[in-house]
Motif scaffolding. Structure first.
Motif, short mmCIF file in Angstrom:
data_model
loop_
_atom_site.label_atom_id
_atom_site.label_comp_id
_atom_site.label_asym_id
_atom_site.label_seq_id
_atom_site.Cartn_x
_atom_site.Cartn_y
_atom_site.Cartn_z
N ALA A 106 0.86 -1.18 0.00
CA ALA A 106 0.00 0.00 0.00
C ALA A 106 0.89 1.23 0.00
CB ALA A 106 -0.91 0.00 1.23
N ILE A 107 0.33 2.34 -0.39
CA ILE A 107 1.07 3.61 -0.33
C ILE A 107 0.70 4.29 0.97
CG2 ILE A 107 1.42 5.83 -1.44
CD1 ILE A 107 1.71 4.26 -3.86
N HIS A 108 1.70 4.60 1.77
CA HIS A 108 1.49 5.22 3.07
C HIS A 108 2.44 6.40 3.18
CE1 HIS A 108 1.71 5.84 7.41
NE2 HIS A 108 0.57 5.18 7.50
N GLU A 109 1.87 7.58 3.26
CA GLU A 109 2.69 8.78 3.40
C GLU A 109 3.14 8.88 4.85
OE1 GLU A 109 3.75 10.43 0.88
OE2 GLU A 109 2.47 9.39 -0.54
N PRO A 110 4.32 9.23 5.16
CA PRO A 110 5.39 9.71 4.31
C PRO A 110 6.35 8.60 3.87
CG PRO A 110 6.02 10.07 6.57
CD PRO A 110 4.66 9.40 6.58
N PHE A 111 6.00 7.33 4.15
CA PHE A 111 6.95 6.24 3.92
C PHE A 111 6.96 5.72 2.49
CE2 PHE A 111 5.49 5.93 8.36
CZ PHE A 111 6.67 6.33 8.97
N GLY A 112 5.94 6.00 1.73
CA GLY A 112 5.86 5.47 0.37
C GLY A 112 5.20 4.11 0.36
N THR A 113 5.74 3.20 -0.44
CA THR A 113 5.17 1.86 -0.56
C THR A 113 5.60 1.01 0.63
OG1 THR A 113 5.31 2.04 -2.96
CG2 THR A 113 4.99 -0.15 -2.06
#
Length: 166
Positions: A43-50
């Motif tokens: 999943a895409i999770h800000e601020p970590f990315g994928t």
């Protein structure tokens, strides 16, 4: 304060959180999907990315494993192993278990309101069967539950009071 020896320090960049694709997995919109249940493994999770996430079939497998671990732990404590197998689906309508089934279904609300359940009746009316169905239903929901016979409770509390008196 300890200093870092930069000559011995190795830094590598990359996405170390990315799950490795397994047979049947596929990519859709740049995210890895499970080939079994067709749900995302990323999943895409800000601020970590994928970031990795568990697909539905892995979540289900972990939940089954957790229920099995709890059931195994319960099995070690229960003298009568037949109690572990009882469930509402096994009810042959010989007993009226509607109230017990409703209690299991409404567990969270009943627990929040501190509402218990007492099973009474003559020998052979199904109290033990109903209690073990309830315990197994609660275990399936992830609730910590146990079942004791009256003899086991008497032994435990009897030894407590006996040791208090001496």
């Amino acid at each position: 304060m300890q200093r870092i020896d930069t000559e011995k320090l190795t830094i590598k960049e990359g996405n170390f959180l990315a799950p490795l694709p397994e047979e049947g997995d596929y990519y859709k919109e740049n995210l890895l999907y499970c080939g079994n249940c067709n749900t995302p493994r990323q999943a895409i999770h800000e601020p970590f990315g994928t970031v990795p996430v568990q697909c539905r079939c892995r979540e289900d497998a972990e939940a089954r494993d957790e229920r099995r671990r709890k059931r195994d732990a319960l099995a070690e404590r229960i003298a009568d192993k037949s109690l572990i197998r009882h469930c509402f689906a096994d009810d042959d309508r010989r007993y009226d278990l509607h109230a017990v089934y409703a209690y299991a279904e409404e567990w969270e609300d009943r627990f929040a309101k501190n509402r218990g359940l007492i099973l009474t009746g003559d020998v052979g009316v199904g109290k033990t069967f109903a209690a073990s169905c309830l315990v197994n239903a609660l275990l399936d929901k992830g609730v910590s539950a146990n079942i004791f016979s009256m003899g086991e409770l008497t032994d435990v509390f009897g030894s407590y009071y006996t040791s208090e008196e001496t």
